[in-house]
Scaffold this motif. Structure first.
Motif, PDB file in Angstrom:
ATOM      1  N   MET A 162       0.844  -1.199   0.000  1.00 12.60           N
ATOM      2  CA  MET A 162       0.000   0.000   0.000  1.00 12.60           C
ATOM      3  C   MET A 162       0.879   1.248   0.000  1.00 12.60           C
ATOM      4  SD  MET A 162      -2.988   1.079   2.671  1.00 12.60           S
ATOM      5  CE  MET A 162      -3.947   2.582   2.389  1.00 12.60           C
ATOM      6  N   PRO A 163       0.748   2.097  -0.994  1.00 11.00           N
ATOM      7  CA  PRO A 163       1.621   3.281  -1.070  1.00 11.00           C
ATOM      8  C   PRO A 163       1.245   4.334  -0.037  1.00 11.00           C
ATOM      9  CG  PRO A 163      -0.008   3.340  -2.835  1.00 11.00           C
ATOM     10  CD  PRO A 163      -0.175   2.017  -2.141  1.00 11.00           C
ATOM     11  N   GLY A 164       2.249   5.016   0.471  1.00  9.80           N
ATOM     12  CA  GLY A 164       2.001   6.193   1.284  1.00  9.80           C
ATOM     13  C   GLY A 164       1.686   5.949   2.742  1.00  9.80           C
ATOM     14  N   ASN A 165       1.667   4.705   3.201  1.00  9.12           N
ATOM     15  CA  ASN A 165       1.349   4.471   4.608  1.00  9.12           C
ATOM     16  C   ASN A 165       2.186   3.308   5.135  1.00  9.12           C
ATOM     17  OD1 ASN A 165       0.180   4.025   7.156  1.00  9.12           O
ATOM     18  ND2 ASN A 165      -1.801   4.772   6.464  1.00  9.12           N
ATOM     19  N   LEU A 166       3.375   3.615   5.635  1.00 12.89           N
ATOM     20  CA  LEU A 166       4.268   2.553   6.100  1.00 12.89           C
ATOM     21  C   LEU A 166       3.730   1.890   7.356  1.00 12.89           C
ATOM     22  CD1 LEU A 166       6.371   3.010   8.734  1.00 12.89           C
ATOM     23  CD2 LEU A 166       7.209   4.806   7.254  1.00 12.89           C
ATOM     24  N   ARG A 206      12.675  -1.536  -3.317  1.00 17.99           N
ATOM     25  CA  ARG A 206      12.318  -2.420  -2.214  1.00 17.99           C
ATOM     26  C   ARG A 206      11.570  -1.619  -1.138  1.00 17.99           C
ATOM     27  NH1 ARG A 206      17.291  -4.558  -4.028  1.00 17.99           N
ATOM     28  NH2 ARG A 206      17.137  -6.828  -4.389  1.00 17.99           N
ATOM     29  N   GLU A 207      10.924  -2.352  -0.248  1.00 12.41           N
ATOM     30  CA  GLU A 207      10.271  -1.718   0.900  1.00 12.41           C
ATOM     31  C   GLU A 207      11.274  -0.831   1.630  1.00 12.41           C
ATOM     32  OE1 GLU A 207       8.385  -0.169   3.724  1.00 12.41           O
ATOM     33  OE2 GLU A 207       7.164  -1.505   2.473  1.00 12.41           O
ATOM     34  N   HIS A 208      10.877   0.422   1.867  1.00 10.40           N
ATOM     35  CA  HIS A 208      11.790   1.377   2.488  1.00 10.40           C
ATOM     36  C   HIS A 208      11.931   1.156   3.990  1.00 10.40           C
ATOM     37  CE1 HIS A 208      10.990   4.474  -0.977  1.00 10.40           C
ATOM     38  NE2 HIS A 208      11.681   3.424  -1.352  1.00 10.40           N
ATOM     39  N   ASP A 209      10.913   0.585   4.627  1.00 10.29           N
ATOM     40  CA  ASP A 209      10.889   0.489   6.084  1.00 10.29           C
ATOM     41  C   ASP A 209      11.651  -0.739   6.567  1.00 10.29           C
ATOM     42  OD1 ASP A 209       9.919   1.208   8.767  1.00 10.29           O
ATOM     43  OD2 ASP A 209       8.713  -0.615   8.589  1.00 10.29           O
ATOM     44  N   LEU A 210      12.672  -0.519   7.366  1.00  8.43           N
ATOM     45  CA  LEU A 210      13.522  -1.607   7.859  1.00  8.43           C
ATOM     46  C   LEU A 210      12.727  -2.630   8.659  1.00  8.43           C
ATOM     47  CD1 LEU A 210      16.277  -2.926   8.507  1.00  8.43           C
ATOM     48  CD2 LEU A 210      16.485  -1.306  10.420  1.00  8.43           C
ATOM     49  N   GLN A 211      11.880  -2.171   9.563  1.00  2.51           N
ATOM     50  CA  GLN A 211      11.135  -3.095  10.408  1.00  2.51           C
ATOM     51  C   GLN A 211      10.224  -3.990   9.577  1.00  2.51           C
ATOM     52  OE1 GLN A 211       9.243  -1.259  13.762  1.00  2.51           O
ATOM     53  NE2 GLN A 211       8.158  -3.109  14.367  1.00  2.51           N
ATOM     54  N   THR A 212       9.618  -3.421   8.549  1.00  6.03           N
ATOM     55  CA  THR A 212       8.749  -4.217   7.679  1.00  6.03           C
ATOM     56  C   THR A 212       9.553  -5.286   6.953  1.00  6.03           C
ATOM     57  OG1 THR A 212       7.235  -2.352   7.371  1.00  6.03           O
ATOM     58  CG2 THR A 212       7.132  -4.114   5.738  1.00  6.03           C
ATOM     59  N   ARG A 213      10.742  -4.926   6.478  1.00  8.03           N
ATOM     60  CA  ARG A 213      11.580  -5.912   5.792  1.00  8.03           C
ATOM     61  C   ARG A 213      11.947  -7.064   6.733  1.00  8.03           C
ATOM     62  NH1 ARG A 213      14.366  -1.162   4.130  1.00  8.03           N
ATOM     63  NH2 ARG A 213      16.285  -1.786   5.203  1.00  8.03           N
ATOM     64  N   ILE A 214      12.270  -6.737   7.981  1.00 10.32           N
ATOM     65  CA  ILE A 214      12.624  -7.783   8.945  1.00 10.32           C
ATOM     66  C   ILE A 214      11.425  -8.673   9.245  1.00 10.32           C
ATOM     67  CG2 ILE A 214      13.279  -8.183  11.355  1.00 10.32           C
ATOM     68  CD1 ILE A 214      15.143  -5.775  11.152  1.00 10.32           C
ATOM     69  N   LEU A 215      10.255  -8.080   9.399  1.00 11.32           N
ATOM     70  CA  LEU A 215       9.036  -8.858   9.667  1.00 11.32           C
ATOM     71  C   LEU A 215       8.737  -9.828   8.516  1.00 11.32           C
ATOM     72  CD1 LEU A 215       6.811  -6.047  11.197  1.00 11.32           C
ATOM     73  CD2 LEU A 215       7.545  -8.122  12.388  1.00 11.32           C
ATOM     74  N   ILE A 216       8.930  -9.375   7.289  1.00  7.11           N
ATOM     75  CA  ILE A 216       8.704 -10.250   6.134  1.00  7.11           C
ATOM     76  C   ILE A 216       9.716 -11.396   6.142  1.00  7.11           C
ATOM     77  CG2 ILE A 216       8.787 -10.389   3.608  1.00  7.11           C
ATOM     78  CD1 ILE A 216       7.696  -7.513   3.549  1.00  7.11           C
ATOM     79  N   SER A 217      10.979 -11.075   6.436  1.00  7.97           N
ATOM     80  CA  SER A 217      11.995 -12.130   6.514  1.00  7.97           C
ATOM     81  C   SER A 217      11.643 -13.142   7.598  1.00  7.97           C
ATOM     82  CB  SER A 217      13.373 -11.521   6.784  1.00  7.97           C
ATOM     83  OG  SER A 217      13.793 -10.709   5.707  1.00  7.97           O
TER      84      SER A 217
END
Length: 330
Positions: free
Chosen positions: A163-167, A228-239
């Motif tokens: 979803m764009p615009g809402n991390l 790629r997803e800009h948010d670090l926490q989101t990337r870690i959660l996906i991993s």
């Protein structure tokens, strides 16, 4: 008690533990607040909602709405007009569902139709992220995970990962998927959406033709400027989600059959954060190692409470009979 007085007399008293405790034990005040929540006077209903935000925000849970009140709160939410009332009630819903214990109780009082409407509200981009947090909280309970794993519902949820615009929405959806992945019963449902789950970690690096042809269609020939997803926490959660899913043999086979290795390897080489790299390297490890050598977490490990992840700040209310709508939900 009509509410001309709930803001003037009580609005400024709900920002600290002592005030919350005083109000929470006054049945007349609590009754008045709930009555005002559905009032046609917008300022009055917003004030009541903001008081409930503060009453439910304390970590010691000094006030907890009754089981009968929660469906009424959800109904008011669905009928809410105006962003300030909408977001304030979403904050309350988050406050009363943010720990595992609270989520277990809350999930027994919501229905599939409620979650469908929650997702509809989130997808419209009309809220600040609290409602996405509520959905993530639901995944802390087994009942909630069962509701959220409905095929149509899960498909809509996964789509919100980009979803764009809402991390905050993207992060909470990633948290929801991570919480689902802790329960092995839902691994096969999640793997149906594997390309969409991996997509935020993908960039536009060149991949040789042979490897490209083995990828799922949705991940082939991504544009060179794919971010790629800009948010670090989101990337870690996906991993983390991918790693937990890898605890199921058929999911590991799906990783290999779908040739996810080069995509995840490219992400690992792109990632600059060492902690995030360690998380994705755990996923790569279970793909390339023989299954007999893979050391996975226990399959029955369930998510711990995420209270700190979804805690909401209290709302500062003016001690007058006028509510400043511009500060609501801030």
């Amino acid at each position: 008690m009509r509410s001309s007085g709930i803001n003037a007399e009580y609005g400024g008293l709900t920002g600290d533990a002592a005030s919350i405790k005083t109000l929470a034990t006054d049945s007349a005040v609590i009754s008045a607040v709930w009555d005002c929540l559905a009032d046609k006077d917008k300022k009055l209903s917003v004030t009541a909602a903001q008081i409930l935000v503060n009453l439910t925000s304390h970590s010691d849970r000094l006030y907890t709405p009754s089981d009968d009140a929660i469906p009424s709160l959800i109904l008011v939410f669905h009928n809410a007009e105006g962003a300030y009332l909408y977001n304030s009630i979403a904050m309350v819903l988050n406050n009363i569902s943010r720990s595992t214990e609270q989520a277990e109780r809350f999930s027994k009082l919501v229905f599939l139709a409620d979650c469908q409407l929650f997702i509809k509200h989130v997808s419209r981009g009309a809220e600040q992220g609290y409602l996405a947090a509520v959905l993530g909280n639901l995944a802390l309970s087994e009942v909630g995970r069962t509701i959220l794993s409905d095929s149509a519902l899960l498909s809509e949820l996964v789509s919100l990962l980009v979803m764009p615009g809402n991390l905050i929405v993207r992060r909470n959806i990633a948290r929801l998927l991570r919480n689902l992945s802790f329960d092995v019963k839902f691994h096969l449902k999640l793997v149906e959406h594997l390309p969409q789950i991996v997509y935020p970690l993908c960039g536009g690096e060149e991949i040789d033709e042979e490897d490209m042809d083995k990828l799922p269609l949705d991940l082939q020939y991504l544009p060179e400027d794919k971010e790629r997803e800009h948010d670090l926490q989101t990337r870690i959660l996906i991993s983390d989600t991918l790693f937990q899913m890898g605890g199921t043999y058929s999911v590991r086979e799906a990783y290999r059959a779908g040739n996810y290795y080069p995509l995840l390897k490219n992400y690992d080489q792109w990632e600059e954060n060492l902690d995030a790299r360690e998380h994705i390297q755990n996923v790569i490890y279970i793909i390339i190692q023989d299954d007999g050598e893979v050391d996975l977490r226990k399959e029955d490990e369930l998510p711990a409470g995420c209270e700190d992840e979804t805690k909401v700040e209290v709302v500062k209310l003016p001690a007058t009979d006028e509510t400043d709508l511009t500060s609501a939900g801030s």
